[in-house]
Motif scaffolding. Structure first.
Motif, short mmCIF file in Angstrom:
data_model
loop_
_atom_site.label_atom_id
_atom_site.label_comp_id
_atom_site.label_asym_id
_atom_site.label_seq_id
_atom_site.Cartn_x
_atom_site.Cartn_y
_atom_site.Cartn_z
N ARG A 86 65.82 3.29 65.61
CA ARG A 86 66.80 2.42 66.27
C ARG A 86 67.98 3.23 66.82
N SER A 87 67.82 4.57 66.84
CA SER A 87 68.84 5.50 67.36
C SER A 87 70.12 5.51 66.53
N LYS A 88 69.98 5.26 65.24
CA LYS A 88 71.10 5.35 64.31
C LYS A 88 70.95 6.65 63.52
N ILE A 89 72.08 7.35 63.32
CA ILE A 89 72.04 8.61 62.57
C ILE A 89 72.14 8.34 61.07
N HIS A 90 71.25 8.99 60.33
CA HIS A 90 71.28 8.95 58.87
C HIS A 90 71.53 10.37 58.37
N VAL A 91 72.30 10.50 57.30
CA VAL A 91 72.57 11.80 56.69
C VAL A 91 72.15 11.73 55.23
N VAL A 92 71.39 12.73 54.80
CA VAL A 92 71.00 12.87 53.40
C VAL A 92 71.25 14.32 53.03
N LYS A 93 71.99 14.54 51.94
CA LYS A 93 72.28 15.90 51.50
C LYS A 93 72.32 15.93 49.98
N LYS A 94 71.85 17.05 49.43
CA LYS A 94 71.71 17.18 47.98
C LYS A 94 72.04 18.60 47.55
N THR A 95 72.64 18.73 46.37
CA THR A 95 72.77 20.05 45.78
C THR A 95 71.41 20.46 45.22
N GLY A 96 71.23 21.73 45.05
CA GLY A 96 69.98 22.23 44.49
C GLY A 96 68.95 22.50 45.56
#
Length: 176
Positions: free
Chosen positions: A40-50
């Motif tokens: 749907r042209s929406k930005i998602h951000v996923v970030k993790k330590t490790g």
């Protein structure tokens, strides 16, 4: 050492980004993250330590397709090891990953009165927030305004909410 990867094309971007980040693991890092445009042209951000495997696990239940995104492995220089300090950083309409060091980030933080609004302890978030302040719908002029203000070395990959499928990149000294 930090690593950057970007992809825009017909294949599944999340898979390419995660596989690419896995190939950068030998360089050493403390966190990893990706940002991508969904169907749907929406930005998602996923970030993790490790490890990148922790990031990969976060996508085990995601079924939506993606065809454009950026990814980053981080080795902490500004701020400790935390999910908040991991890249990508979002600020308004801007999503950014960064390699290098912005030497005048503290001065820029004060000049643009960003102290109370920062979520992380990173020079990278400062760059994202300033870029969002400059952004008026045209990426290139805003990026130029940002880079004219910065001192140090940097390599950025940037996505703008209203430019789905596009990745902008700029560097000074740092490789990209």
């Amino acid at each position: 050492m930090c690593g950057i990867i970007g992809y825009s094309g017909p294949l599944e971007a999340r898979t390419i980004l995660l596989d690419g980040l896995s190939q950068l693991e030998y360089r050493g890092y403390d966190s990893a993250g990706i940002a991508y445009f969904d169907s749907r042209s929406k930005i998602h951000v996923v970030k993790k330590t490790g490890k990148v495997s922790h990031l990969r696990e976060a996508f085990s239940s995601v079924s939506d397709s993606s065809h454009c995104g950026i990814g980053h492995t981080r080795w902490a220089t500004h701020g400790g090891v935390s999910d908040a300090n991991a890249h990508p950083h979002r600020a308004g309409r801007v999503t950014l990953i960064h390699n290098g060091i912005i030497e005048n980030y503290h001065h820029l933080t004060q000049e643009f009165h960003l102290e109370s609004g920062l979520i992380s302890q990173t020079d990278s978030e400062v760059a994202a927030r300033i870029l969002d302040l400059f952004y008026e719908g045209k990426p290139i002029p805003a990026i130029r305004q940002l880079t004219e203000r910065m001192e140090g070395s940097y390599a950025f990959c940037i996505m703008f909410d209203d430019h789905p499928g596009e990745i902008y990149a700029v560097r000074s000294v740092s490789p990209l």
